[in-house]
Structure formats: structure tokens, C-alpha cells
Design an enzyme around this catalytic site. Structure first.
Site, mmCIF file in Angstrom:
data_model
loop_
_atom_site.group_PDB
_atom_site.id
_atom_site.type_symbol
_atom_site.label_atom_id
_atom_site.label_comp_id
_atom_site.label_asym_id
_atom_site.label_seq_id
_atom_site.Cartn_x
_atom_site.Cartn_y
_atom_site.Cartn_z
ATOM 1 N N ASN A 45 -2.098 -1.181 -9.062
ATOM 2 C CA ASN A 45 -1.639 -2.515 -8.678
ATOM 3 C C ASN A 45 -2.827 -3.381 -8.259
ATOM 4 O O ASN A 45 -3.781 -2.908 -7.648
ATOM 5 C CB ASN A 45 -0.550 -2.472 -7.598
ATOM 6 C CG ASN A 45 -0.874 -1.606 -6.397
ATOM 7 O OD1 ASN A 45 -1.641 -0.670 -6.489
ATOM 8 N ND2 ASN A 45 -0.280 -1.917 -5.271
ATOM 9 N N GLU A 47 -3.323 -6.940 -6.395
ATOM 10 C CA GLU A 47 -2.584 -7.955 -5.630
ATOM 11 C C GLU A 47 -3.332 -9.282 -5.586
ATOM 12 O O GLU A 47 -4.485 -9.392 -6.012
ATOM 13 C CB GLU A 47 -2.308 -7.405 -4.222
ATOM 14 C CG GLU A 47 -1.431 -6.160 -4.293
ATOM 15 C CD GLU A 47 -0.977 -5.636 -2.944
ATOM 16 O OE1 GLU A 47 -1.553 -6.023 -1.903
ATOM 17 O OE2 GLU A 47 -0.024 -4.823 -2.949
ATOM 18 N N CYS A 56 1.624 -5.126 -11.100
ATOM 19 C CA CYS A 56 1.933 -3.728 -10.767
ATOM 20 C C CYS A 56 1.102 -2.762 -11.613
ATOM 21 O O CYS A 56 0.610 -3.118 -12.691
ATOM 22 C CB CYS A 56 3.404 -3.426 -11.024
ATOM 23 S SG CYS A 56 4.540 -4.277 -9.928
ATOM 24 N N GLU A 58 2.031 -0.268 -13.466
ATOM 25 C CA GLU A 58 2.577 0.009 -14.798
ATOM 26 C C GLU A 58 2.136 -1.060 -15.793
ATOM 27 O O GLU A 58 1.717 -0.774 -16.915
ATOM 28 C CB GLU A 58 4.111 0.034 -14.759
ATOM 29 C CG GLU A 58 4.710 1.100 -13.848
ATOM 30 C CD GLU A 58 4.966 0.623 -12.424
ATOM 31 O OE1 GLU A 58 4.138 -0.141 -11.890
ATOM 32 O OE2 GLU A 58 5.992 1.006 -11.861
ATOM 33 N N CYS A 91 9.637 -1.432 -10.670
ATOM 34 C CA CYS A 91 10.293 -2.707 -10.333
ATOM 35 C C CYS A 91 10.917 -3.324 -11.594
ATOM 36 O O CYS A 91 10.634 -2.910 -12.729
ATOM 37 C CB CYS A 91 9.304 -3.664 -9.685
ATOM 38 S SG CYS A 91 8.255 -4.551 -10.851
ATOM 39 N N CYS A 94 8.474 -4.680 -14.274
ATOM 40 C CA CYS A 94 7.836 -3.609 -15.049
ATOM 41 C C CYS A 94 8.823 -2.975 -16.022
ATOM 42 O O CYS A 94 8.437 -2.580 -17.124
ATOM 43 C CB CYS A 94 7.246 -2.551 -14.122
ATOM 44 S SG CYS A 94 5.759 -3.163 -13.291
HETATM 45 N N1 THU Z 1 4.194 -2.016 -7.215
HETATM 46 C C1 THU Z 1 3.760 -1.409 -8.358
HETATM 47 O O1 THU Z 1 2.556 -1.349 -8.633
HETATM 48 N N2 THU Z 1 4.710 -0.902 -9.197
HETATM 49 C C2 THU Z 1 6.051 -0.959 -8.991
HETATM 50 O O2 THU Z 1 6.826 -0.531 -9.844
HETATM 51 C C3 THU Z 1 6.562 -1.499 -7.742
HETATM 52 C C4 THU Z 1 5.586 -2.122 -6.832
HETATM 53 C C5 THU Z 1 3.195 -2.601 -6.296
HETATM 54 C C6 THU Z 1 3.250 -4.094 -6.189
HETATM 55 C C7 THU Z 1 2.629 -4.333 -4.842
HETATM 56 O O3 THU Z 1 1.218 -4.399 -5.002
HETATM 57 C C8 THU Z 1 2.975 -3.090 -4.043
HETATM 58 O O4 THU Z 1 3.397 -2.111 -4.982
HETATM 59 C C9 THU Z 1 4.068 -3.303 -3.018
HETATM 60 O O5 THU Z 1 5.179 -3.874 -3.592
#
Ligand code: THU
Length: 133
Positions: A45, A47, A56, A58, A91, A94
Site C-alpha cells: 500500500n 498512502e 492498496c 493489490e 477492499c 481492489c
Molecule cells: N489496504 C490495502 O492495501 N488493501 C486492502 O485490500 C484494504 C486496505 C490498505 C489501504 C490503507 O493504506 C490501509 O490498508 C488501511 O486501510
């Protein structure tokens, strides 16, 4: 996928998670996109101060593969690692992106710091997906 292969992909995804740019959530997610030839593509991820721009793990892995010239036809499966003893599923954003690039019967595997894992088919994660003709 056998247990040894899944374990290898979990470790790969966990290493990818250690590269996360996660200064806002402090939640490090890693992904291992496996290809039919056995190669693995990492994702983590990434941010942003404008939270909605966060990418994210994925999607990072999928976009990195595409940017390397890898064709979606080569995509086999996705293993994700999220820290802690609880399993999380991908999520909604994704799920839509995974469904764009993987066949409906491809598998997504969730792993964490505990032993247990969970696996879904892509069409289980996003039934009734949006797709253009
Ligand atoms: N996140 C992912 O990388 N993948 C997911 O499927 C769900 C959430 C990350 C996004 C954010 O940086 C952190 O997790 C908290 O939501």
C-alpha cells in the site's frame, strides 16, 4: 495451490508489506501476484496525505505487472498479507480491479501472522461486477 507454494507467497507478500508507505494508517499490506510461469510480482500500500489517493497493495501489484509489460493472460493468483492474527479480505476498489484482470475462477488468498488462511474465487469476491461489453 499447495501449502508450500502458499507459504512462499505469504512470505513474499509479507516482505512486500515491509515496503509499505503507510504513514497515515500504520497498517502495512503486501501482495504477491503470481504468474503462470511461477514468477511473483510484489505490491504494497502507498498512502497519501489526501487519503482517497491511497493505492492498496493489490492494485499496486497489478499495475506494476502491467507496467512491466506482463499480460493479464499470464496472471494466475493473488496472495495478500495483512498484519495481525485476523484475516482481512480485499477492499471493494481492489475487487473491481482484480476482476478486471483475472479470470472469474482465479483465486485470491488472504494470509496474516497466524497460520490460518482464506481463499476466494474472483467471482465470489465480486458477484455481479461492472463490466463493459
Ligand atoms: N489496504 C490495502 O492495501 N488493501 C486492502 O485490500 C484494504 C486496505 C490498505 C489501504 C490503507 O493504506 C490501509 O490498508 C488501511 O486501510
Amino acid at each position: 495451490m499447495n501449502q508450500a507454494t502458499l507459504e512462499k507467497q505469504k512470505e513474499y507478500a509479507k516482505t512486500a508489506a515491509s515496503h509499505a508507505y503507510n504513514r497515515y494508517s500504520n497498517f502495512a499490506v503486501g501482495a504477491a501476484l503470481s504468474l503462470k510461469d511461477g514468477r511473483l510480482i510484489p505490491g504494497c500500500n502507498v498512502e497519501n496525505a489526501s487519503y482517497g489517493l491511497t493505492n492498496c497493495a493489490e492494485r499496486t501489484a497489478i499495475y506494476a505487472a502491467i507496467a512491466q509489460g506482463i499480460k493479464p493472460e499470464q496472471f494466475a493468483a493473488m496472495t495478500i498479507y495483512m498484519p495481525g492474527d485476523k484475516l482481512y479480505s480485499p477492499c471493494g476498489a481492489c475487487r473491481q480491479v482484480i476482476a478486471e484482470f483475472f479470470p472469474a475462477n482465479a483465486k485470491v488468498h488472504a494470509t496474516c501472522d497466524a497460520e490460518h488462511t482464506q481463499s476466494w474465487r474472483v467471482d465470489e469476491l465480486l458477484p455481479g461486477l461492472f463490466s463493459l461489453p
